[in-house]
Design an enzyme around this catalytic site. Structure first.
Site, mmCIF file in Angstrom:
data_model
loop_
_atom_site.group_PDB
_atom_site.id
_atom_site.type_symbol
_atom_site.label_atom_id
_atom_site.label_comp_id
_atom_site.label_asym_id
_atom_site.label_seq_id
_atom_site.Cartn_x
_atom_site.Cartn_y
_atom_site.Cartn_z
ATOM 1 N N GLY A 45 3.336 -11.072 -0.309
ATOM 2 C CA GLY A 45 2.097 -10.299 -0.306
ATOM 3 C C GLY A 45 0.800 -11.078 -0.182
ATOM 4 O O GLY A 45 -0.196 -10.564 0.310
ATOM 5 N N GLU A 99 -2.258 -15.280 -5.811
ATOM 6 C CA GLU A 99 -1.500 -14.028 -5.922
ATOM 7 C C GLU A 99 -2.250 -12.893 -5.222
ATOM 8 O O GLU A 99 -3.483 -12.878 -5.212
ATOM 9 C CB GLU A 99 -1.342 -13.659 -7.406
ATOM 10 C CG GLU A 99 -0.062 -14.172 -8.048
ATOM 11 C CD GLU A 99 1.162 -13.352 -7.656
ATOM 12 O OE1 GLU A 99 1.139 -12.636 -6.648
ATOM 13 O OE2 GLU A 99 2.163 -13.434 -8.396
ATOM 14 N N ASP A 103 -0.049 -7.488 -11.960
ATOM 15 C CA ASP A 103 0.218 -6.177 -12.549
ATOM 16 C C ASP A 103 0.641 -6.415 -14.008
ATOM 17 O O ASP A 103 -0.207 -6.627 -14.867
ATOM 18 C CB ASP A 103 1.306 -5.524 -11.679
ATOM 19 C CG ASP A 103 1.623 -4.080 -12.042
ATOM 20 O OD1 ASP A 103 1.338 -3.670 -13.162
ATOM 21 O OD2 ASP A 103 2.180 -3.365 -11.198
ATOM 22 N N LYS A 131 -4.723 -5.640 -12.459
ATOM 23 C CA LYS A 131 -4.651 -4.369 -13.184
ATOM 24 C C LYS A 131 -4.655 -4.658 -14.686
ATOM 25 O O LYS A 131 -3.592 -4.834 -15.287
ATOM 26 C CB LYS A 131 -3.356 -3.632 -12.814
ATOM 27 C CG LYS A 131 -3.286 -3.130 -11.380
ATOM 28 C CD LYS A 131 -1.941 -2.450 -11.126
ATOM 29 C CE LYS A 131 -1.828 -1.853 -9.756
ATOM 30 N NZ LYS A 131 -0.465 -1.373 -9.450
ATOM 31 N N VAL A 153 -1.311 0.415 -5.128
ATOM 32 C CA VAL A 153 -2.152 0.130 -3.957
ATOM 33 C C VAL A 153 -1.335 -0.563 -2.880
ATOM 34 O O VAL A 153 -0.292 -1.167 -3.175
ATOM 35 C CB VAL A 153 -3.370 -0.759 -4.337
ATOM 36 C CG1 VAL A 153 -4.397 0.012 -5.139
ATOM 37 C CG2 VAL A 153 -2.924 -2.010 -5.082
ATOM 38 N N ASP A 159 2.551 -4.339 0.123
ATOM 39 C CA ASP A 159 3.445 -3.386 0.790
ATOM 40 C C ASP A 159 3.878 -2.254 -0.126
ATOM 41 O O ASP A 159 3.764 -2.335 -1.352
ATOM 42 C CB ASP A 159 4.700 -4.102 1.293
ATOM 43 C CG ASP A 159 5.661 -4.436 0.159
ATOM 44 O OD1 ASP A 159 5.200 -4.987 -0.865
ATOM 45 O OD2 ASP A 159 6.855 -4.136 0.273
ATOM 46 N N ARG A 165 1.770 -3.818 5.025
ATOM 47 C CA ARG A 165 1.130 -5.115 4.758
ATOM 48 C C ARG A 165 0.037 -5.432 5.781
ATOM 49 O O ARG A 165 -0.862 -6.211 5.510
ATOM 50 C CB ARG A 165 2.164 -6.250 4.826
ATOM 51 C CG ARG A 165 3.176 -6.242 3.708
ATOM 52 C CD ARG A 165 3.913 -7.575 3.685
ATOM 53 N NE ARG A 165 5.158 -7.527 2.945
ATOM 54 C CZ ARG A 165 5.259 -7.649 1.627
ATOM 55 N NH1 ARG A 165 4.183 -7.804 0.894
ATOM 56 N NH2 ARG A 165 6.440 -7.608 1.041
HETATM 57 P P1 IMP Z 1 4.016 -8.115 -11.905
HETATM 58 O O1 IMP Z 1 5.112 -9.119 -12.091
HETATM 59 O O2 IMP Z 1 4.293 -6.819 -12.616
HETATM 60 O O3 IMP Z 1 2.646 -8.656 -12.274
HETATM 61 O O4 IMP Z 1 3.990 -7.708 -10.379
HETATM 62 C C1 IMP Z 1 3.544 -8.596 -9.435
HETATM 63 C C2 IMP Z 1 4.064 -8.270 -8.054
HETATM 64 O O5 IMP Z 1 4.434 -6.896 -7.919
HETATM 65 C C3 IMP Z 1 2.972 -8.513 -7.044
HETATM 66 O O6 IMP Z 1 2.979 -9.817 -6.564
HETATM 67 C C4 IMP Z 1 3.278 -7.471 -5.988
HETATM 68 O O7 IMP Z 1 4.183 -7.991 -5.064
HETATM 69 C C5 IMP Z 1 3.927 -6.342 -6.741
HETATM 70 N N1 IMP Z 1 2.959 -5.265 -7.082
HETATM 71 C C6 IMP Z 1 2.421 -4.974 -8.277
HETATM 72 N N2 IMP Z 1 1.598 -3.918 -8.233
HETATM 73 C C7 IMP Z 1 1.604 -3.508 -6.936
HETATM 74 C C8 IMP Z 1 0.920 -2.448 -6.234
HETATM 75 O O8 IMP Z 1 0.112 -1.659 -6.769
HETATM 76 N N3 IMP Z 1 1.179 -2.384 -4.897
HETATM 77 C C9 IMP Z 1 2.033 -3.227 -4.251
HETATM 78 N N4 IMP Z 1 2.683 -4.217 -4.872
HETATM 79 C C10 IMP Z 1 2.474 -4.360 -6.206
#
Ligand code: IMP
Length: 177
Positions: A45, A99, A103, A131, A153, A159, A165
């Site tokens: 991403g 990054e 999230d 977030k 998003v 994606d 993307r």
């Molecule tokens: P985390 O491990 O929960 O912080 O998620 C991180 C990864 O999840 C990011 O690098 C994204 O690839 C994916 N991700 C998290 N939120 C979103 C979103 O709203 N849209 C698309 N991909 C997301």
């Protein structure tokens, strides 16, 4: 706009992103002047953000790409895979992890711990989107593009199940979804 089975609305325009990325680039340039930072870009991403960000950084730097996935369709799975592709020696280097979005922070924490064990001089994080309502970890995020609510998003590298993307703007899942 309909993408796969969901309705999305325009959220952050390409111009707003470009303006913000230019500010982040200046900030990084100022803080890392003469330190030759190593950008570690987390695929897939982050490739669009990284391409724009690095061209706004005006000091000598290196870049490398690694991969680690934790997302399945629209929900974070909570589990992460192994890190693939780090060939550089990061010992004593000033590392900036790039990054697309932070999230829950699960992915980031995993990467951070793995990198920390390799003895870098410093590690900071640059993320286009953050977030705060979803974030569950303690790692400080030094360079943040936009803080956004806990809604899905896509676009600008992000994606939805493999698609979108390539969109220039960031789109958000429409309210009714
Ligand atoms: P985390 O491990 O929960 O912080 O998620 C991180 C990864 O999840 C990011 O690098 C994204 O690839 C994916 N991700 C998290 N939120 C979103 C979103 O709203 N849209 C698309 N991909 C997301």
């Amino acid at each position: 706009m309909k993408i796969k089975d969901k309705e999305f609305k325009s959220y952050i325009s390409h111009q707003e992103i470009a303006d913000r990325v230019a500010v982040l680039g200046k900030d990084i340039t100022k803080k890392y002047e003469g330190k030759k930072p190593l950008f570690i870009v987390i695929l897939n991403g982050s490739f669009v953000f990284a391409a724009d960000l690095l061209r706004e950084v005006n000091t000598e730097c290196d870049v490398t790409f690694i991969r680690l996935a934790s997302y399945s369709e629209m929900q974070s799975t909570g589990s992460v895979k192994e890190l693939i592709g780090l060939t550089e020696n990061i010992f004593n280097r000033h590392v900036i992890v790039v990054e697309d979005i932070v999230d829950t922070g699960t992915t980031l924490e995993h990467i951070y711990d793995l990198l920390q064990d390799l003895g870098p001089a410093s590690i900071e994080v640059a993320t286009l989107l953050y977030k705060p309502e979803a974030y569950k970890k303690d790692i400080g995020l030094k360079f943040i593009g936009f803080e956004i609510p806990n809604k899905f998003v896509l676009g600008y590298g992000l994606d939805y199940d493999g698609v979108a993307r390539n969109l220039k703007d960031v789109y958000q899942l429409a309210e009714s979804e």
